[in-house]
Write a protein that holds these residues in place. Structure first.
Motif, short mmCIF file in Angstrom:
data_model
loop_
_atom_site.label_atom_id
_atom_site.label_comp_id
_atom_site.label_asym_id
_atom_site.label_seq_id
_atom_site.Cartn_x
_atom_site.Cartn_y
_atom_site.Cartn_z
N ILE A 80 0.31 -36.00 16.61
CA ILE A 80 -0.05 -34.65 16.77
C ILE A 80 -0.05 -33.82 16.01
N LEU A 81 0.60 -33.27 14.55
CA LEU A 81 0.15 -31.94 14.34
C LEU A 81 0.01 -32.57 13.80
N ASN A 82 -1.00 -33.60 12.73
CA ASN A 82 -1.98 -34.34 12.01
C ASN A 82 -3.42 -34.05 12.90
N TYR A 83 -3.72 -34.25 14.25
CA TYR A 83 -4.55 -34.28 14.96
C TYR A 83 -5.21 -33.03 15.17
N LYS A 84 -3.84 -32.63 16.15
CA LYS A 84 -4.57 -30.88 16.29
C LYS A 84 -5.09 -30.65 17.16
N PRO A 85 -4.84 -31.23 18.59
CA PRO A 85 -5.20 -31.53 19.73
C PRO A 85 -5.65 -29.91 20.48
N ASP A 86 -6.81 -29.83 21.08
CA ASP A 86 -6.83 -28.82 21.83
C ASP A 86 -6.33 -28.49 22.97
N ILE A 87 -5.44 -30.09 24.39
CA ILE A 87 -4.85 -30.19 24.55
C ILE A 87 -4.01 -31.86 24.51
N LEU A 88 -2.93 -31.85 25.48
CA LEU A 88 -1.83 -33.40 24.75
C LEU A 88 -2.24 -33.26 26.55
N ILE A 89 -2.08 -34.40 27.15
CA ILE A 89 -2.16 -35.16 28.23
C ILE A 89 -1.19 -36.71 28.34
N LEU A 90 0.19 -36.64 29.25
CA LEU A 90 1.05 -37.00 28.97
C LEU A 90 1.11 -38.06 30.43
N VAL A 91 0.61 -39.11 30.80
CA VAL A 91 0.92 -39.70 31.80
C VAL A 91 1.94 -40.03 32.34
N ASP A 92 2.79 -40.08 33.02
CA ASP A 92 4.52 -40.82 33.11
C ASP A 92 5.01 -40.79 32.16
N TYR A 93 5.88 -41.90 31.85
CA TYR A 93 6.33 -42.18 30.89
C TYR A 93 7.29 -40.93 29.90
N PRO A 94 8.06 -40.67 31.32
CA PRO A 94 9.13 -39.20 31.61
C PRO A 94 10.21 -39.84 30.30
N GLY A 95 10.08 -40.57 29.86
CA GLY A 95 11.76 -40.59 29.38
C GLY A 95 11.42 -39.86 28.03
N PHE A 96 10.00 -40.76 27.28
CA PHE A 96 9.34 -40.10 26.08
C PHE A 96 8.35 -39.33 26.16
N ASN A 97 7.98 -39.18 27.52
CA ASN A 97 7.00 -38.04 27.29
C ASN A 97 7.52 -36.56 27.44
N MET A 98 8.65 -36.68 28.53
CA MET A 98 9.33 -35.13 27.90
C MET A 98 9.31 -34.57 27.16
N ARG A 99 10.04 -35.65 26.12
CA ARG A 99 10.51 -34.64 24.74
C ARG A 99 9.49 -34.38 23.93
N ILE A 100 8.76 -34.97 24.14
CA ILE A 100 7.01 -34.53 22.98
C ILE A 100 6.38 -33.87 23.77
N ALA A 101 6.53 -33.80 25.16
CA ALA A 101 6.13 -31.91 26.10
C ALA A 101 6.93 -31.13 25.08
N ALA A 102 8.17 -31.10 25.02
CA ALA A 102 8.77 -29.98 24.81
C ALA A 102 8.20 -29.54 23.14
N PHE A 103 7.73 -31.03 22.56
CA PHE A 103 7.85 -30.26 21.02
C PHE A 103 6.46 -30.01 21.06
N ALA A 104 5.89 -30.37 22.38
CA ALA A 104 4.34 -29.47 21.84
C ALA A 104 4.33 -27.97 22.14
N LYS A 105 4.72 -27.69 22.99
CA LYS A 105 5.16 -26.20 23.79
C LYS A 105 5.16 -25.16 22.31
N LYS A 106 6.38 -26.00 21.65
CA LYS A 106 6.82 -25.14 20.46
C LYS A 106 6.17 -25.03 19.80
#
Length: 369
Positions: A80-106
């Protein structure tokens, strides 16, 4: 804009692919990098990891594969850091995606979450992290909006259920063509939907297939998951008069008289095709004991949860056995029982908010506020 999308299973691949299609309509400069599947890949962009390499189901399975999961999370963060997206879209899959959400927010990356984690079922304390880490939440079940907004004062967008679009957009083969293509004869078709992951398929099919000898007036057909190779199913096909069709579940449901379905998105798909069904589920015994203590729900199937009553019978764990399944199967092929199910299915569809979920989300994502 550049979009980074993360999906962890087949249903997410379907819904995310339709969202990508809509985003391309509203954002002519859209670029995609994603964790997903074949349907998303068909929309263009770069597939980083396929969901079949990510699917670990149940508490015990997660623990056994924890090293792999943590490695995937670390890799995802760097990607994600290398790609530098304008928006991160997370689809369900919360065990994984909630961790990524916290990282992205930071890292100041806007986080849009499509298909809410089921915190209304368990882990309700996740609401704190959702409020902290998610910029926009798009929910697809009608009871989720009051749950978030009235109970937790967190604004969300109810966009309707994406399955309504997926099913209406699918051009199904006529019954005559379908039967001829798969050499099915003229017996009423019973769809067997055993799930998409190896461990659940193995548990479910062992019991589902026992119905074949009990009900010889029907043609039973296994719906093969797109994530599994035919070779995986071969041991189950040797001793039974059963047909196998891979990656054509909607065609199968469109031509089925009844179905035996593993709990999950497939229960709602079956209902939207107006097919009477028995819902089944059998998990690893350790995972089930843990889940039973943590999950606070009256039902496990989406059909019953949305309707808040028992529309379809659920056979869970020890109740999922040959004798109970035979009893419930006899009901769903009885005309009186079927009429009641059909009426409930019509009400269910009305509750789901109508078609257009992907376009609604794409509009919300691309509109400047």
């Amino acid at each position: 804009m550049k979009y980074y999308i993360i999906v962890g299973e087949a249903s997410g691949d379907l819904h995310a692919s339709n969202l990508m299609k809509s985003l391309k309509k509203y954002d002519s400069q859209s670029e995609f990098r994603f964790w997903g599947g074949d349907l998303m890949q068909a929309q263009g962009g770069t597939l980083v990891k396929h969901y079949r390499d990510l699917a670990f189901m149940g508490f015990a399975e997660v623990i056994l594969n924890l090293k792999t999961i943590l490695k995937n999370i670390a890799f995802c963060k760097n990607d994600i850091l290398n790609y530098k997206p304008d928006i991160l879209i997370l689809v369900d899959y919360p065990g994984f995606n909630m961790r990524i959400a916290a990282f992205a927010k930071k890292n100041n990356i806007p986080v849009h979450y499509y298909i809410s984690p089921q915190i209304w079922a368990w882990k309700e304390n996740r609401i704190k992290k959702i409020k902290r880490d998610v910029d926009k939440m798009y929910v697809i079940l009608p009871f989720e909006k009051p749950f978030y907004e009235d109970k937790h004062q967190f604004p969300v967008h109810f966009v309707g259920h994406p399955l309504l679009d997926a099913i209406s957009n699918k051009l199904n083969a006529s019954e005559e063509v379908f039967r001829k293509t798969y050499q099915l004869g003229m017996k009423p078709i019973i769809a067997l939907l055993p799930g998409s992951r190896k461990q659940e398929i193995s548990k479910m099919l062992a019991v589902m297939l026992t119905m074949i000898d009990e009900f010889s007036d029907y043609q039973f057909v296994i719906a093969g998951a797109p994530s599994q190779e035919f070779e995986f199913y071969q041991p189950f096909l040797k001793n039974y008069n059963v047909k196998f069709i891979s990656n054509k579940t909607y065609d199968l449901l469109a031509n089925s008289y009844a179905a035996i379905v593993t709990s999950g998105t497939a229960t709602l798909e079956t209902a939207l095709f107006k097919v009477p069904q028995v819902v089944c589920y059998k998990a690893n015994s350790i995972s089930y004991m843990i889940a039973k203590r943590l999950v606070n729900l009256k039902y496990i199937s989406l059909v019953n949860l949305i309707m808040d009553k028992e529309v379809v019978t659920e056979l869970i764990q020890d109740d999922f056995n040959k004798n109970r399944l035979k009893m419930e199967f006899q009901k769903i092929v009885d005309e009186t029982y079927r009429k009641e199910i059909f009426l409930n299915y019509v009400d269910l569809e009305k509750k789901l908010g109508g078609k257009g979920a992907s376009d609604r989300i794409a509009t919300l994502i691309t509109t400047k506020e």
